[in-house]
Motif scaffolding. Structure first.
Motif, PDB file in Angstrom:
ATOM      1  N   SER A  37       0.822  -1.212   0.000  1.00  0.00           N
ATOM      2  CA  SER A  37       0.000   0.000   0.000  1.00  0.00           C
ATOM      3  C   SER A  37       0.857   1.264   0.000  1.00  0.00           C
ATOM      4  O   SER A  37       1.880   1.345   0.686  1.00  0.00           O
ATOM      5  N   ILE A  38       0.385   2.222  -0.812  1.00  0.00           N
ATOM      6  CA  ILE A  38       1.045   3.525  -0.925  1.00  0.00           C
ATOM      7  C   ILE A  38       0.034   4.563  -0.461  1.00  0.00           C
ATOM      8  O   ILE A  38      -1.030   4.728  -1.058  1.00  0.00           O
ATOM      9  N   GLY A  39       0.342   5.213   0.645  1.00  0.00           N
ATOM     10  CA  GLY A  39      -0.597   6.132   1.292  1.00  0.00           C
ATOM     11  C   GLY A  39      -0.817   7.432   0.548  1.00  0.00           C
ATOM     12  O   GLY A  39      -0.100   7.771  -0.400  1.00  0.00           O
ATOM     13  N   ALA A  40      -1.800   8.175   1.007  1.00  0.00           N
ATOM     14  CA  ALA A  40      -2.140   9.479   0.429  1.00  0.00           C
ATOM     15  C   ALA A  40      -0.930  10.410   0.499  1.00  0.00           C
ATOM     16  O   ALA A  40      -0.266  10.505   1.530  1.00  0.00           O
ATOM     17  N   GLY A  41      -0.628  11.047  -0.623  1.00  0.00           N
ATOM     18  CA  GLY A  41       0.462  12.031  -0.667  1.00  0.00           C
ATOM     19  C   GLY A  41       1.842  11.470  -0.398  1.00  0.00           C
ATOM     20  O   GLY A  41       2.775  12.223  -0.138  1.00  0.00           O
ATOM     21  N   ALA A  42       1.994  10.145  -0.475  1.00  0.00           N
ATOM     22  CA  ALA A  42       3.257   9.496  -0.097  1.00  0.00           C
ATOM     23  C   ALA A  42       4.476  10.090  -0.793  1.00  0.00           C
ATOM     24  O   ALA A  42       5.516  10.296  -0.177  1.00  0.00           O
ATOM     25  N   PHE A  43       4.373  10.364  -2.091  1.00  0.00           N
ATOM     26  CA  PHE A  43       5.507  10.890  -2.865  1.00  0.00           C
ATOM     27  C   PHE A  43       5.167  12.240  -3.511  1.00  0.00           C
ATOM     28  O   PHE A  43       5.783  12.646  -4.488  1.00  0.00           O
ATOM     29  N   ALA A  44       4.161  12.913  -2.981  1.00  0.00           N
ATOM     30  CA  ALA A  44       3.729  14.188  -3.567  1.00  0.00           C
ATOM     31  C   ALA A  44       4.877  15.194  -3.603  1.00  0.00           C
ATOM     32  O   ALA A  44       5.696  15.258  -2.688  1.00  0.00           O
ATOM     33  N   VAL A  45       4.952  15.933  -4.673  1.00  0.00           N
ATOM     34  CA  VAL A  45       5.940  16.992  -4.905  1.00  0.00           C
ATOM     35  C   VAL A  45       7.386  16.474  -4.833  1.00  0.00           C
ATOM     36  O   VAL A  45       8.298  17.207  -4.471  1.00  0.00           O
ATOM     37  N   CYS A  46       7.576  15.209  -5.196  1.00  0.00           N
ATOM     38  CA  CYS A  46       8.935  14.678  -5.376  1.00  0.00           C
ATOM     39  C   CYS A  46       9.304  14.977  -6.826  1.00  0.00           C
ATOM     40  O   CYS A  46       9.399  14.087  -7.681  1.00  0.00           O
ATOM     41  N   SER A  47       9.477  16.251  -7.111  1.00  0.00           N
ATOM     42  CA  SER A  47       9.610  16.732  -8.486  1.00  0.00           C
ATOM     43  C   SER A  47      10.929  16.339  -9.151  1.00  0.00           C
ATOM     44  O   SER A  47      11.058  16.437 -10.370  1.00  0.00           O
ATOM     45  N   GLY A  48      11.902  15.874  -8.376  1.00  0.00           N
ATOM     46  CA  GLY A  48      13.192  15.445  -8.931  1.00  0.00           C
ATOM     47  C   GLY A  48      13.178  14.024  -9.467  1.00  0.00           C
ATOM     48  O   GLY A  48      14.049  13.627 -10.233  1.00  0.00           O
ATOM     49  N   LEU A  49      12.165  13.236  -9.072  1.00  0.00           N
ATOM     50  CA  LEU A  49      12.054  11.844  -9.528  1.00  0.00           C
ATOM     51  C   LEU A  49      11.773  11.797 -11.022  1.00  0.00           C
ATOM     52  O   LEU A  49      10.854  12.459 -11.505  1.00  0.00           O
ATOM     53  N   THR A  50      12.550  10.990 -11.757  1.00  0.00           N
ATOM     54  CA  THR A  50      12.311  10.879 -13.202  1.00  0.00           C
ATOM     55  C   THR A  50      11.716   9.529 -13.585  1.00  0.00           C
ATOM     56  O   THR A  50      11.000   9.438 -14.575  1.00  0.00           O
ATOM     57  N   GLU A  51      12.008   8.500 -12.801  1.00  0.00           N
ATOM     58  CA  GLU A  51      11.492   7.156 -13.100  1.00  0.00           C
ATOM     59  C   GLU A  51      11.013   6.505 -11.824  1.00  0.00           C
ATOM     60  O   GLU A  51      11.634   6.656 -10.781  1.00  0.00           O
ATOM     61  N   LEU A  52       9.908   5.766 -11.931  1.00  0.00           N
ATOM     62  CA  LEU A  52       9.419   5.048 -10.756  1.00  0.00           C
ATOM     63  C   LEU A  52       8.676   3.796 -11.187  1.00  0.00           C
ATOM     64  O   LEU A  52       7.840   3.843 -12.086  1.00  0.00           O
ATOM     65  N   THR A  53       9.026   2.697 -10.534  1.00  0.00           N
ATOM     66  CA  THR A  53       8.316   1.437 -10.760  1.00  0.00           C
ATOM     67  C   THR A  53       7.579   1.093  -9.478  1.00  0.00           C
ATOM     68  O   THR A  53       8.190   0.985  -8.414  1.00  0.00           O
ATOM     69  N   ILE A  54       6.280   0.953  -9.610  1.00  0.00           N
ATOM     70  CA  ILE A  54       5.462   0.544  -8.459  1.00  0.00           C
ATOM     71  C   ILE A  54       5.439  -0.978  -8.484  1.00  0.00           C
ATOM     72  O   ILE A  54       5.114  -1.581  -9.508  1.00  0.00           O
ATOM     73  N   PRO A  55       5.825  -1.641  -7.380  1.00  0.00           N
ATOM     74  CA  PRO A  55       5.949  -3.099  -7.419  1.00  0.00           C
ATOM     75  C   PRO A  55       4.634  -3.850  -7.523  1.00  0.00           C
ATOM     76  O   PRO A  55       3.557  -3.312  -7.239  1.00  0.00           O
ATOM     77  N   GLU A  56       4.748  -5.105  -7.934  1.00  0.00           N
ATOM     78  CA  GLU A  56       3.618  -6.000  -8.212  1.00  0.00           C
ATOM     79  C   GLU A  56       2.569  -6.121  -7.105  1.00  0.00           C
ATOM     80  O   GLU A  56       1.398  -6.223  -7.395  1.00  0.00           O
ATOM     81  N   GLY A  57       2.967  -6.091  -5.855  1.00  0.00           N
ATOM     82  CA  GLY A  57       2.019  -6.332  -4.763  1.00  0.00           C
ATOM     83  C   GLY A  57       1.050  -5.206  -4.466  1.00  0.00           C
ATOM     84  O   GLY A  57       0.078  -5.375  -3.738  1.00  0.00           O
ATOM     85  N   VAL A  58       1.296  -4.020  -5.009  1.00  0.00           N
ATOM     86  CA  VAL A  58       0.464  -2.849  -4.710  1.00  0.00           C
ATOM     87  C   VAL A  58      -0.888  -2.969  -5.412  1.00  0.00           C
ATOM     88  O   VAL A  58      -0.953  -3.273  -6.602  1.00  0.00           O
ATOM     89  N   THR A  59      -1.972  -2.754  -4.655  1.00  0.00           N
ATOM     90  CA  THR A  59      -3.315  -2.860  -5.237  1.00  0.00           C
ATOM     91  C   THR A  59      -3.996  -1.496  -5.383  1.00  0.00           C
ATOM     92  O   THR A  59      -4.883  -1.340  -6.201  1.00  0.00           O
ATOM     93  N   SER A  60      -3.567  -0.519  -4.580  1.00  0.00           N
ATOM     94  CA  SER A  60      -4.181   0.807  -4.727  1.00  0.00           C
ATOM     95  C   SER A  60      -3.129   1.902  -4.590  1.00  0.00           C
ATOM     96  O   SER A  60      -2.191   1.795  -3.800  1.00  0.00           O
ATOM     97  N   ILE A  61      -3.327   2.944  -5.398  1.00  0.00           N
ATOM     98  CA  ILE A  61      -2.455   4.115  -5.346  1.00  0.00           C
ATOM     99  C   ILE A  61      -3.278   5.202  -4.671  1.00  0.00           C
ATOM    100  O   ILE A  61      -4.339   5.590  -5.162  1.00  0.00           O
TER     101      ILE A  61
END
Length: 194
Positions: free
Chosen positions: A48-72
């Motif tokens: 699980s990835i909570g509300a606003g978990a990575f909000a305004v991480c404006s420097g991130l260019t690539e992200l892979t959300i792993p297989e087990g996650v069911t909701s963003i």
């Protein structure tokens, strides 16, 4: 174990972070405002990835959300304007309100089969998006879901969709081709307003 709420919130000097493998949930606002973060690996065990978990991480260019996650969660990646590549796994069934709002660097995106609802403002102001695949599993598109996605040229709304929220595609001024299925029973105000 979890990364608690706001654990690294506002750590704008952080450039790299390795989340340990024993973590299964990332709390609300856990890395919100970590604008200097360039590299991030989310381990396989995270579900699980909570509300606003990575909000305004404006420097991130690539992200892979792993297989087990069911909701963003809501606003999970809001304002991640540097993001150019995002992989959303097959297991995800819901994309929260404002989840990727303002991710203007994204050019193409595949929403996986299994997602049934796209939350309000989920992809609003993703102005860089030129290609978008909405899967057959989606039945509802929330208000302002793709508002301001001015780079979109073609769009097919899948057969299963029955409702399109208010302003869902407002400001999608680049659209030259649009297919709305017969099953749609409600279209909100200003849904396709230029």
């Amino acid at each position: 174990s979890a990364i608690p709420h706001r654990a690294f919130g506002g750590c704008s000097g952080l450039t790299e972070l390795t989340i340990p493998g024993n973590i299964d949930s990332i709390g609300e606002g856990a890395l919100e405002g970590c604008s200097g973060l360039k590299e991030l690996t989310i381990p396989e065990g995270v579900t699980s990835i909570g509300a606003g978990a990575f909000a305004v991480c404006s420097g991130l260019t690539e992200l892979t959300i792993p297989e087990g996650v069911t909701s963003i969660g809501e606003r999970a990646l809001e304002g991640c304007s540097g993001l150019t590549k995002l992989t959303i796994p097959e297991g995800v069934t819901s994309i929260g309100e404002g989840a990727l709002e303002g991710c203007s660097g994204l050019k193409e995106l595949t929403i996986p089969e299994g997602v049934t609802s796209i939350g309000a403002s989920a992809f609003a102001v993703c102005s860089g998006l030129t290609e978008l695949t909405i899967p057959e599993s989606v039945t509802s598109i929330g208000a302002s879901a793709f508002k301001g996605c001015s780079g979109l040229k073609e769009l097919t709304i899948p057969e299963g969709v029955t409702s399109i929220g208010a302003s869902a595609f407002k400001g999608c001024s680049g659209l030259t081709e649009l297919t709305i299925p017969e099953g749609v029973t409600s279209i909100g105000a200003s849904a396709f307003k230029g």
